[in-house]
Scaffold this motif. Structure first.
Motif, short mmCIF file in Angstrom:
data_model
loop_
_atom_site.label_atom_id
_atom_site.label_comp_id
_atom_site.label_asym_id
_atom_site.label_seq_id
_atom_site.Cartn_x
_atom_site.Cartn_y
_atom_site.Cartn_z
N ILE A 83 -4.61 -1.78 6.16
CA ILE A 83 -5.11 -2.87 6.67
C ILE A 83 -6.47 -3.54 6.33
O ILE A 83 -7.28 -2.84 6.41
N HIS A 84 -6.40 -4.72 5.69
CA HIS A 84 -7.68 -5.39 5.33
C HIS A 84 -8.39 -6.22 6.43
O HIS A 84 -7.48 -6.56 7.34
N ALA A 85 -9.52 -6.33 6.39
CA ALA A 85 -10.31 -7.05 7.28
C ALA A 85 -9.95 -6.51 8.77
O ALA A 85 -9.61 -7.01 9.82
N ALA A 86 -10.07 -5.23 8.81
CA ALA A 86 -9.58 -4.21 9.88
C ALA A 86 -10.55 -4.44 10.95
O ALA A 86 -10.24 -4.13 12.12
N ALA B 85 -0.96 0.54 14.98
CA ALA B 85 -0.39 1.41 13.69
C ALA B 85 -0.69 2.75 14.23
O ALA B 85 0.25 3.87 13.94
N HIS B 86 -1.99 3.09 14.51
CA HIS B 86 -2.25 4.55 15.09
C HIS B 86 -1.37 4.80 16.15
O HIS B 86 -0.91 6.16 16.05
N LYS B 87 -1.24 4.26 17.07
CA LYS B 87 -0.46 4.57 18.25
C LYS B 87 1.07 4.88 17.87
O LYS B 87 1.65 5.66 18.44
N GLY C 95 1.93 6.16 15.05
CA GLY C 95 2.15 7.39 14.43
C GLY C 95 1.98 7.31 13.00
O GLY C 95 2.43 8.15 12.24
N ALA C 96 1.53 6.20 12.53
CA ALA C 96 1.25 5.81 11.02
C ALA C 96 -0.16 6.33 10.63
O ALA C 96 -0.91 6.53 11.47
N ARG C 97 -0.16 6.79 9.36
CA ARG C 97 -1.49 6.97 8.78
C ARG C 97 -2.35 5.75 8.35
O ARG C 97 -1.79 4.78 7.77
N VAL C 98 -3.38 5.48 8.96
CA VAL C 98 -3.93 4.18 8.85
C VAL C 98 -5.29 4.22 7.93
O VAL C 98 -6.22 4.77 8.08
N LEU C 99 -5.06 3.31 6.84
CA LEU C 99 -6.18 3.14 5.79
C LEU C 99 -6.81 1.78 5.96
O LEU C 99 -6.02 0.83 6.50
N ALA C 100 -7.99 1.76 5.84
CA ALA C 100 -8.41 0.29 6.24
C ALA C 100 -9.60 -0.22 5.39
O ALA C 100 -10.47 0.63 4.65
N THR C 101 -9.95 -1.50 5.45
CA THR C 101 -11.14 -2.02 4.69
C THR C 101 -11.86 -2.92 5.61
O THR C 101 -11.49 -3.41 6.59
N ALA C 102 -13.17 -2.49 5.49
CA ALA C 102 -14.20 -3.38 6.75
C ALA C 102 -15.54 -3.21 5.70
O ALA C 102 -15.57 -2.88 4.63
N VAL D 299 -13.96 0.34 12.89
CA VAL D 299 -12.52 0.70 12.79
C VAL D 299 -12.22 2.06 12.67
O VAL D 299 -11.23 2.55 13.39
N ARG D 300 -13.02 3.03 12.15
CA ARG D 300 -12.82 4.25 12.31
C ARG D 300 -12.55 4.79 13.77
O ARG D 300 -11.72 5.70 14.36
N SER D 301 -13.36 4.58 14.66
CA SER D 301 -13.40 5.04 16.22
C SER D 301 -12.19 4.34 16.83
O SER D 301 -11.77 4.92 17.81
N LEU D 302 -11.35 3.41 16.21
CA LEU D 302 -10.06 2.96 16.99
C LEU D 302 -9.01 3.52 16.27
O LEU D 302 -7.84 3.14 16.84
N GLY D 303 -9.01 4.55 15.28
CA GLY D 303 -8.00 5.34 14.91
C GLY D 303 -7.65 5.26 13.37
O GLY D 303 -6.64 5.92 12.88
N ALA D 304 -8.41 4.65 12.75
CA ALA D 304 -8.25 4.25 11.35
C ALA D 304 -8.59 5.80 10.55
O ALA D 304 -9.59 6.60 11.00
N ASP D 305 -7.69 6.42 9.79
CA ASP D 305 -7.88 7.87 9.06
C ASP D 305 -8.93 7.83 8.09
O ASP D 305 -9.51 8.65 7.77
N ASP D 306 -8.97 6.55 7.25
CA ASP D 306 -9.99 6.41 6.18
C ASP D 306 -10.14 5.02 6.23
O ASP D 306 -9.42 4.34 6.01
#
Length: 307
Positions: free
Chosen positions: A148-151, A163-165, A167-174, A182-189
């Motif tokens: 997810i870009h601009a997360a 996405a986290h809820k 059951g997906a693995r969530v990657l993000a840019t911020a 973003v990490r606190s909201l469930g992003a894995d990396d």
């Protein structure tokens, strides 16, 4: 009543005194308590959005808002005076930055008791874009990986949590403090795009949610698996580029549609999705809110409150 209106593109908005609108048989009159801003509002001010939405000036900004039903038209059966509602208004009519708005009852959904009016106002465009980009168009499934870009933006914050809820693995840019948010909201990396190249860090992604466009979209193809998907809310992907990478690429636009908004509101409540506010400002400080939206640096949603 007071209404924030655009009289000419690229000119300052004015706080005008206008009559309280009359309602048609299928409409409700809503006393607005909170309105959330979107990038589209800034595009209306600049005139860019008029190629898609030929608005009539003067125009009252705001298609996402929440408040209380004051009156109902004679054909309305689903709402009564005193009901709390979330409204996803037609962008052609807007109306959110005002004390009252007359809107079709079909564009309203009940405001759940567990949500404040400010929280409810943030959901229509941002929440619906995130939900339908991920699941209706992107077909995201549990166990898959999504980037997810601009997360840390309005749509991205909803998307990370949905996405986290799911059951997906969530990657993000911020960037900056958005990385920890973003990490606190469930992003894995999370990659800080100002100091790292996401294309050198991430790979084998099933779905990219592109909320940026341009070069970011172009470089996203390299991180996708063959057969992966890219969904953009900003720039229509080039079919030949997607085909060359062996992926499916789509553009998404969500328009006001109450049944689907109801699904998204239900998901926010059911999954305890957190509404993140960049800031909430009083009605008279609407210009501060618009300047912050224009900056592109908001962390979450910007709300103009009358509550």
């Amino acid at each position: 009543m007071k209404s924030v209106r655009l009289h000419a593109h690229n000119e300052p908005l004015t706080l005008d005194e206008v009559p309280v609108p009359e309602i048609a048989p299928e409409q409700v009159l809503v006393r607005i308590q909170a309105a959330a801003l979107n990038p589209l509002d800034i595009h209306f001010i600049s005139g860019y959005a008029t190629r898609f939405f030929p608005i009539t000036l003067p125009y009252t900004l705001g298609s996402d808002f929440a408040g209380v039903v004051e009156r109902v038209g004679e054909a309305v059966t689903g709402f009564k005076p005193g009901d709390g509602v979330i409204v996803w208004a037609d962008p052609l009519t807007g109306g959110g930055l005002s004390e009252y708005a007359a809107v079709p009852a079909a564009l309203c959904v009940p405001l759940p008791a567990s949500l404040s009016v400010a929280e409810g106002a943030t959901i229509p465009t941002a929440g619906s874009t995130a939900w339908h980009a991920l699941f209706s168009v992107g077909q995201l499934k549990a166990g898959e990986t999504v980037l997810i870009h601009a997360a840390a933006g309005g749509v991205g914050i909803f998307a990370v949590q949905f996405a986290h809820k799911a059951g997906a693995r969530v990657l993000a840019t911020a960037s900056g403090d958005g990385v920890d948010l973003v990490r606190s909201l469930g992003a894995d990396d999370v990659v800080d795009y100002k100091s790292q190249d996401f294309a050198e860090v991430f790979a084998d992604v099933d779905l990219v949610l592109d909320l940026v466009g341009g070069e970011t979209q172009a470089r996203s193809y390299a991180v996708l698996k063959r057969g992966g998907r890219l969904v953009s809310s900003t720039t229509p992907p080039e079919e030949d580029v997607a085909k060359a990478h062996g992926v499916i690429a789509s553009i998404i636009y969500v328009g006001p549609y109450a049944p689907r908004l109801g699904e998204v509101v239900d998901a926010v409540v059911r999954d305890s999705v957190k509404v993140v506010f960049d800031r909430t400002v009083p009605f008279e400080a609407f210009n501060d809110a618009l300047e912050r939206q224009k900056s592109g640096r908001a962390r979450g949603k910007i709300v103009v409150s009358q509550d």
